[in-house]
Design a protein around this motif. Structure first.
Motif, mmCIF file in Angstrom:
data_model
loop_
_atom_site.group_PDB
_atom_site.id
_atom_site.type_symbol
_atom_site.label_atom_id
_atom_site.label_comp_id
_atom_site.label_asym_id
_atom_site.label_seq_id
_atom_site.Cartn_x
_atom_site.Cartn_y
_atom_site.Cartn_z
ATOM 1 N N GLU A 118 0.832 -1.203 0.000
ATOM 2 C CA GLU A 118 0.000 0.000 0.000
ATOM 3 C C GLU A 118 0.869 1.257 0.000
ATOM 4 O O GLU A 118 0.610 2.204 -0.746
ATOM 5 N N GLU A 119 1.911 1.251 0.817
ATOM 6 C CA GLU A 119 2.782 2.415 0.916
ATOM 7 C C GLU A 119 3.582 2.621 -0.366
ATOM 8 O O GLU A 119 3.705 3.762 -0.852
ATOM 9 N N ARG A 122 1.253 3.972 -3.043
ATOM 10 C CA ARG A 122 0.919 5.382 -2.825
ATOM 11 C C ARG A 122 2.079 6.284 -3.214
ATOM 12 O O ARG A 122 1.878 7.310 -3.878
ATOM 13 N N ASP A 123 3.286 5.908 -2.817
ATOM 14 C CA ASP A 123 4.461 6.712 -3.165
ATOM 15 C C ASP A 123 4.620 6.817 -4.675
ATOM 16 O O ASP A 123 4.909 7.894 -5.211
#
Length: 286
Positions: A118-119, A122-123
């Protein structure tokens, strides 16, 4: 590894009264790392040609080599999911690619589908949206509330977020203002020259072809009419007339001056080269 079409034919609704021959025995090789323009009149087969590259369409006959994949008429390529990560296709109409409730979720979908956390997703989404000119204030907006040009930027960001080796763009600057179109073309050139991505662009805009592309493939009535480098293409004024192509401004000016007696070579393809050639001609008659 080049992209290679070998005797590829595509028939829509084959075997029905509505069958239509869109591509007819096409053989074509596109160099790895090139920025190639695919041009031709509406209905010539351009979009059908590029939609085979990630197996969105399969050949009716013949075959296609893309990277390390062989796409044939009688067998679906294995592991289509990974092929579609390697070959990113931006549709002519961005609405066909947008489906999530927010822009962030839409651009994150591709990376997450291919294993990103997820991270990480998103990045990557934030980075790619910034690259196409949309800041973080857009993240929670619905993609369906955007203007046509903004939707196109989001669709492009969603493809770039998957980091494809081959980028296929179908009229990517439609709906953008002139400055926005220039920014997009500059981005595609950077992806090609700096990041060594193979780029194919379907376009009617000859300014983009002249200033950004390396090679030109002309499609006419489902066949490849011509393939050459950009300089050779724009030297062939008769072909441009035959194809009913509106040439770039510098080509129009060059031809208008030649008709008035200026001795200007067909290799004059930029404003700088045109100015220098005119200056040389004037000095000869002083």
């Amino acid at each position: 590894m080049p992209i290679r079409y070998e005797g590829l034919t595509h028939i829509y609704q084959e075997g029905t009264p509505f069958s239509y021959l869109a591509l007819d025995d096409v053989s074509l090789e596109i160099k790895e790392g090139a920025f190639t323009a695919i041009i031709g009149e509406t209905g010539s087969g351009k979009t059908t040609l590029v939609q085979h590259l990630n197996a969105l369409l399969l050949p009716s006959k013949g075959k296609l080599q893309v990277l390390d994949r062989l796409i044939t008429a009688d067998q679906k390529p294995k592991q289509l999911k990974s092929l579609r990560k390697q070959v990113g296709l931006v549709f002519q109409f961005p609405e066909y690619q947008l489906f999530e409730e927010t822009i962030l979720k839409d651009v994150c979908f591709g990376p997450k589908n291919f294993g990103a956390t997820e991270e990480e997703a998103r990045d990557m989404a934030v980075k790619m949206l910034k690259l196409v000119g949309l800041d973080e204030s857009y993240l929670d907006q619905s993609p369906f509330e955007l203007s046509g040009g903004q939707k196109r930027r989001v669709a492009i960001a969603g493809i770039l977020a998957m980091d494809p080796q081959v980028l296929v763009l179908d009229e990517p600057t439609a709906g953008l203002d002139p400055q926005g179109a220039k920014e997009m073309m500059d981005l595609f050139v950077e992806l090609n020259k700096t990041y060594h991505k193979t780029v194919l662009i379907v376009t009617h805009d000859m300014e983009h072809v002249l200033h950004s592309c390396d090679e030109v493939v002309v499609v006419a009535k489902g066949k490849i009419k011509k393939q050459c480098d950009v300089t050779t293409f724009f030297e062939d004024v008769e072909l441009l007339k035959q194809l009913r192509i509106d040439p770039p401004a510098v080509i129009k000016m060059r031809e208008a001056l030649r008709e008035r007696g200026f001795s200007l070579g067909k290799d004059v393809l930029s404003i700088e080269a045109l100015a220098k050639a005119i200056q040389s001609e004037v000095q000869k008659h002083e």
